[in-house]
Design an enzyme around this catalytic site. Structure first.
Site, short mmCIF file in Angstrom:
data_model
loop_
_atom_site.label_atom_id
_atom_site.label_comp_id
_atom_site.label_asym_id
_atom_site.label_seq_id
_atom_site.Cartn_x
_atom_site.Cartn_y
_atom_site.Cartn_z
CG ASP A 213 -43.28 42.58 35.07
OD1 ASP A 213 -44.38 42.08 35.38
OD2 ASP A 213 -43.07 43.20 34.02
CG ASP B 164 -45.73 39.90 30.04
OD1 ASP B 164 -45.69 38.90 29.29
OD2 ASP B 164 -46.72 40.19 30.74
#
Length: 598
Positions: free
Chosen positions: A162, A164
């Site tokens: 991912d 963030d």
């Protein structure tokens, strides 16, 4: 409950001076001073003290204790009242064998307090420290990767990430900025009182893993069994009586009611939602302004969400990446090492390309895309795992989404939408050959593991934050050891009581349970004064911890932790990061072995 309420029942010296013959709580200033002294200025009380320690022999430097016990002092400077911190345990009315166990238990706790013994919080065989090949510095257990199941990196062909709070970490300034954007939206666009403009984001108030009761506007902490352990209405803790009344006489929320009323706050961005909601509700309650809780909750969630969907937050970050994005000294080396070992790297993010590109250039370099075989943005997880959608290509120059059909994923291209099933099909990758790392258990990991057999890793920054608080707090350490000794004594006492219990037995056990609960609450207060640890809800695992253990094969405080491990590392379940005291010699002393500590 507050630290004052937790500690005041044992403040016998102050109670005696109050003149009313009852236990009187310390005033907040006095208790705060004493708690701070305990943390940073511990010293063995003088022999003239009337505390339980006065009967203990002084420990000289030549004394030889059990090799597992570390007798090095913690922090020393001046004396504080031991009566505040050494519990006075109850006595059984008739069972002297039980009383002897209690006496030994209290002596053991007093020895911990006096620093005569200072046992480690992990077995000596546990690898709590390891060496960095990069800088030669010794690293702590907070740098480890913890395992809930078997994972062999040698069998993994693809590492997915991912963006963030995974590949990039944000400073506290970002939460403050989002809070201000949402607060301003409430006042300027939704016509909330201008008095709210004085409020600022408080990073110490809430924790991740809470849930919002949409009907009441409460912030609730749930146990693994979905019991509401505690709740806050604004900044005020809800009483146990009101909790039972609100949930029909039980703290356990049925699944259908849970789905209708409770909204989970499971990612780090939701910390702003919790703080802003508490501030708005608290303002309305204290000013007497009538309000509908559900409407306020929906307005707050909409205001915070607009900071993301409008692009204001993303623009603010890229306007000042030095302020908002924390620089990593290790991320590029980690990515290069795994790529050079033959593993493929995927980036799958819900954020848009222009935002991901700006951040990755800052933390990795302008050529960051050369490290990744696949870059997918606007993935809309968890829909990315549950829906069947085609991929579309994104222009890396203009950000325009193209219309041509995608039958293969080309190097150095960027894609959006799509699905995990389509990604695995096009790349001819079995799900069990993929390890995906993300910070949101539910958005990033649950469906990936359940539907595709992908191995998962959770990035939980609170692991490091909580462990650093524990390491830096003598109060936490003392409360942890005290709790463990009390629990062991509790088991021994029940064995001594046998199969038949009388009223005296039950009264004693109730008193001991209260004592154990008190010291557990003190531990939690060190982590967070309102909600405690994100991994605990009272004496049980929290809903967040239970979900993480169920859906994350691995978890770690940061992607940077990968630098300490081989690309062929084999992980096995290890019991997690929460320290389990290894104090067998001390427990043997409670049983009656006077030589256990010599």
């Amino acid at each position: 409950r507050s630290l004052r309420n937790l500690l005041s029942p044992r403040c016998s010296s102050e109670s005696a001076s109050s003149g009313n013959g009852e236990d009187a709580p310390l005033d907040a200033n006095t208790l705060s001073r004493k708690a701070q002294e305990f943390d940073v200025q511990r010293e063995l009380p003088s022999s003239s003290s009337s505390s339980p320690l006065s009967s203990l022999p002084p420990l000289s430097s030549s004394d030889s204790l059990h090799p597992h016990l570390d007798t090095s002092p913690l922090h020393t400077s001046r004396t504080i009242d031991s009566e505040l911190f050494v519990p006075t345990l109850p006595k059984h009315q008739t069972n002297e064998k039980v009383n002897r166990i209690l006496e030994r238990c209290q002596e053991a706790i007093a020895m911990i307090y006096s620093k005569q013994v200072d046992p480690p919080l992990k077995p000596p065989s546990s690898r709590g420290k390891f060496q960095s090949s990069e800088d030669g510095k010794e690293k702590g257990i907070e740098d480890k990767i913890f395992s809930n199941s078997n994972v062999n990196l040698g069998d993994i062909d693809v590492l997915g990430f991912d963006y963030d709070y995974t590949l990039v970490s944000y400073s506290d300034s970002l939460q403050q900025t989002i809070y201000e954007m949402a607060r301003n939206r409430l006042v300027e666009d939704m016509r909330y009182p201008t008095n709210l403009m004085q409020f600022k984001y408080d990073p110490t108030f809430a924790i991740r893993g809470l849930a919002v009761d949409m009907e009441l506007g409460w912030l609730c902490q749930l146990s693994y069994s979905s019991d509401v352990i505690l709740a806050y209405n604004g900044r005020t803790k809800v009483s146990d009586e009101k909790l039972l009344e609100a949930y029909s006489g039980t703290s356990a929320i049925p699944p259908d009611l849970r789905k209708h009323r409770l909204r989970p706050l499971n990612d780090l961005f939701s910390m702003v939602e919790a703080c802003l909601l508490a501030d708005v509700v608290d303002f309305f309650v204290k000013t007497g302004i009538p309000f509908n809780p559900r409407s306020v909750v929906e307005d707050v969630l909409k205001a915070v969400g607009s900071a993301h969907t409008s692009g204001k937050m993303h623009n603010a970050v890229l306007m000042d990446v030095e302020k908002y994005i924390e620089k990593s000294d290790h991320l590029r080396n980690i990515l290069e090492r795994f790529r050079d070992s033959g593993k493929k790297l995927w980036l799958v993010s819900n954020s848009q390309f222009w935002y991901v590109d700006g951040g990755m250039r800052h933390v990795v370099g302008d050529d960051w895309r050369e490290l990744f075989e696949v870059v997918i943005v606007g993935a809309n997880k968890p829909g990315f795992y549950t829906e069947k959608r085609p991929f579309r290509e994104v222009s890396s120059r203009t950000g325009r989404i193209k219309f041509k059909p995608i039958n293969s994923l080309e190097d150095n291209c960027v894609y959006t939408q799509g699905s995990i099933q389509e990604l695995l099909r096009i790349t001819k990758t079995p799900g069990n050959k993929v390890l995906y790392l993300g910070d949101s258990v539910f958005a990033d990991l649950v469906e990936a593991r359940r539907l595709c057999g992908i191995s998962t890793g959770a990035i939980i920054s609170e692991v490091r934050e909580e462990m650093e608080k524990q390491k830096g707090s003598a109060m936490w350490r003392y409360a942890r050891l005290t709790t463990h000794v009390l629990q062991h004594s509790f088991r021994l006492i029940q064995e001594e009581m046998g199969l038949t219990r009388n009223e005296d037995d039950e009264d004693l056990l109730d008193s001991l349970e209260e004592e154990v609960s008190r010291w557990r609450d003190i531990q939690e207060h060190v982590i967070n004064a309102n909600f405690g640890s994100i991994f605990r809800a009272g004496t049980a695992f929290s809903k967040f911890a239970s979900s993480m253990k169920r859906h994350a094969d691995l978890y770690m405080s940061s992607v940077d932790n990968l630098r300490f491990y081989s690309v062929e590392q084999r992980f096995y379940p290890d019991g997690g990061h929460e320290s389990v005291p290894f104090i067998d010699p001390l427990l043997d002393y409670i049983i009656g072995d006077d030589d256990a500590l010599t």
